[in-house]
Design a protein around this motif. Structure first.
Motif, short mmCIF file in Angstrom:
data_model
loop_
_atom_site.label_atom_id
_atom_site.label_comp_id
_atom_site.label_asym_id
_atom_site.label_seq_id
_atom_site.Cartn_x
_atom_site.Cartn_y
_atom_site.Cartn_z
N ASP A 69 0.84 -1.21 0.00
CA ASP A 69 0.00 0.00 0.00
C ASP A 69 0.87 1.25 0.00
O ASP A 69 0.59 2.22 -0.72
CB ASP A 69 -0.93 0.02 1.21
N ALA A 70 1.91 1.26 0.83
CA ALA A 70 2.82 2.42 0.89
C ALA A 70 3.48 2.66 -0.46
O ALA A 70 3.62 3.81 -0.89
CB ALA A 70 3.87 2.20 1.98
N GLU A 71 3.88 1.60 -1.12
CA GLU A 71 4.50 1.75 -2.44
C GLU A 71 3.50 2.29 -3.45
O GLU A 71 3.82 3.14 -4.28
CB GLU A 71 5.06 0.39 -2.91
N LYS A 72 2.27 1.79 -3.39
CA LYS A 72 1.22 2.26 -4.31
C LYS A 72 0.95 3.74 -4.08
O LYS A 72 0.85 4.52 -5.05
CB LYS A 72 -0.06 1.44 -4.08
N VAL A 73 0.81 4.15 -2.84
CA VAL A 73 0.57 5.57 -2.53
C VAL A 73 1.74 6.42 -3.00
O VAL A 73 1.54 7.49 -3.57
CB VAL A 73 0.30 5.76 -1.01
N ALA A 74 2.96 5.93 -2.79
CA ALA A 74 4.14 6.68 -3.24
C ALA A 74 4.16 6.82 -4.76
O ALA A 74 4.62 7.84 -5.30
CB ALA A 74 5.41 6.00 -2.75
N SER A 75 3.68 5.80 -5.45
CA SER A 75 3.70 5.85 -6.91
C SER A 75 2.68 6.83 -7.49
O SER A 75 2.80 7.25 -8.64
CB SER A 75 3.48 4.45 -7.50
N PHE A 76 1.66 7.21 -6.72
CA PHE A 76 0.66 8.17 -7.20
C PHE A 76 1.31 9.49 -7.59
O PHE A 76 0.82 10.17 -8.48
CB PHE A 76 -0.41 8.45 -6.15
N SER A 77 2.37 9.86 -6.91
CA SER A 77 2.97 11.17 -7.13
C SER A 77 4.11 11.15 -8.15
O SER A 77 4.79 12.15 -8.33
CB SER A 77 3.46 11.75 -5.81
N VAL A 78 4.29 10.02 -8.83
CA VAL A 78 5.35 9.93 -9.83
C VAL A 78 4.71 9.70 -11.20
O VAL A 78 3.92 8.77 -11.37
CB VAL A 78 6.33 8.77 -9.50
N ASP A 79 5.06 10.56 -12.17
CA ASP A 79 4.48 10.39 -13.50
C ASP A 79 5.26 9.34 -14.30
O ASP A 79 6.24 8.78 -13.81
CB ASP A 79 4.41 11.73 -14.24
N ARG A 80 4.82 9.08 -15.52
CA ARG A 80 5.43 8.03 -16.34
C ARG A 80 6.90 8.28 -16.63
O ARG A 80 7.66 7.36 -16.85
CB ARG A 80 4.67 7.88 -17.65
N GLY A 81 7.29 9.52 -16.61
CA GLY A 81 8.69 9.87 -16.87
C GLY A 81 9.57 9.78 -15.63
O GLY A 81 10.77 10.03 -15.68
N GLY A 82 8.99 9.43 -14.48
CA GLY A 82 9.75 9.31 -13.24
C GLY A 82 9.87 10.62 -12.48
O GLY A 82 10.61 10.70 -11.50
N ASN A 83 9.14 11.64 -12.91
CA ASN A 83 9.18 12.94 -12.24
C ASN A 83 8.16 12.99 -11.11
O ASN A 83 7.06 12.46 -11.23
CB ASN A 83 8.89 14.06 -13.24
N VAL A 84 8.52 13.64 -10.03
CA VAL A 84 7.63 13.77 -8.88
C VAL A 84 6.64 14.90 -9.12
O VAL A 84 7.02 16.00 -9.52
CB VAL A 84 8.43 14.04 -7.59
N GLN A 85 5.36 14.62 -8.90
CA GLN A 85 4.31 15.62 -8.97
C GLN A 85 4.08 16.12 -7.55
O GLN A 85 3.46 15.44 -6.73
CB GLN A 85 3.04 15.02 -9.56
N VAL A 86 4.59 17.27 -7.25
CA VAL A 86 4.60 17.79 -5.89
C VAL A 86 3.19 17.94 -5.33
O VAL A 86 2.95 17.59 -4.16
CB VAL A 86 5.36 19.14 -5.83
N THR A 87 2.26 18.40 -6.10
CA THR A 87 0.89 18.59 -5.61
C THR A 87 0.30 17.26 -5.14
O THR A 87 -0.26 17.17 -4.04
CB THR A 87 -0.01 19.17 -6.72
#
Length: 156
Positions: A69-87
């Motif tokens: 679950d923690a990994e899934k939640v962490a992946s929500f903020s990363v786009d396909r290019g591997g960039n972090v979506q801060v919002t």
């Protein structure tokens, strides 16, 4: 409370060998989801097979699910290019924190980082090294050539 059996004794080695065949599958009443299995495998690998109890396996299943679950939640903020979506990251930070606390609590319950359950770390390390050697096929009695202990196949 009784003392833990010494792993370097003949009796201790035999109990570890017997327990090394234990099935370490997730309990039937607790279902792991598709993405949970890698986390299950890593949790189970942290202790020798001989140390796992049925109750520990149930906690391990919950820990594996929390880690997934923690990994899934962490992946929500990363786009396909591997960039972090801060919002998105800021929106999930509270949930990530709750999951991190759950993971720490479950790890403590399993004694994976708990001195009170397993004793001093130096003793735990020695005991686990011995258990892994025995589980890997090393027979600590093989170097014992004083013939004070009966060996399988030697009695007629």
């Amino acid at each position: 409370m009784s003392r833990r059996q010494r792993i370097d004794s003949a009796e201790g080695a035999l109990s570890v060998m017997a327990a090394s065949t234990k099935d370490l599958s997730p309990p039937k009443h607790l279902k792991l989801r598709r993405g949970d299995r890698p986390f299950w495998d890593s949790v189970i690998a942290e202790k020798p097979r001989s140390e796992w109890t049925d109750a520990d396996l149930a906690v391990a299943a919950n820990l594996a699910r929390a880690m997934a679950d923690a990994e899934k939640v962490a992946s929500f903020s990363v786009d396909r290019g591997g960039n972090v979506q801060v919002t998105t990251m800021m929106e999930t930070i509270e949930l990530s924190d709750k999951l991190a606390r759950r993971i720490v609590t479950l790890r403590r319950a399993l004694g994976l980082d708990n001195r009170a359950k397993n004793g001093e770390q130096r003793d735990v390390t020695k005991r686990r090294e011995h258990a892994r050697e025995i589980e890997g096929g090393h027979n600590p009695l093989a170097e014992d050539d004083d013939d004070l202990l009966a060996r399988p196949g030697t009695l007629q």
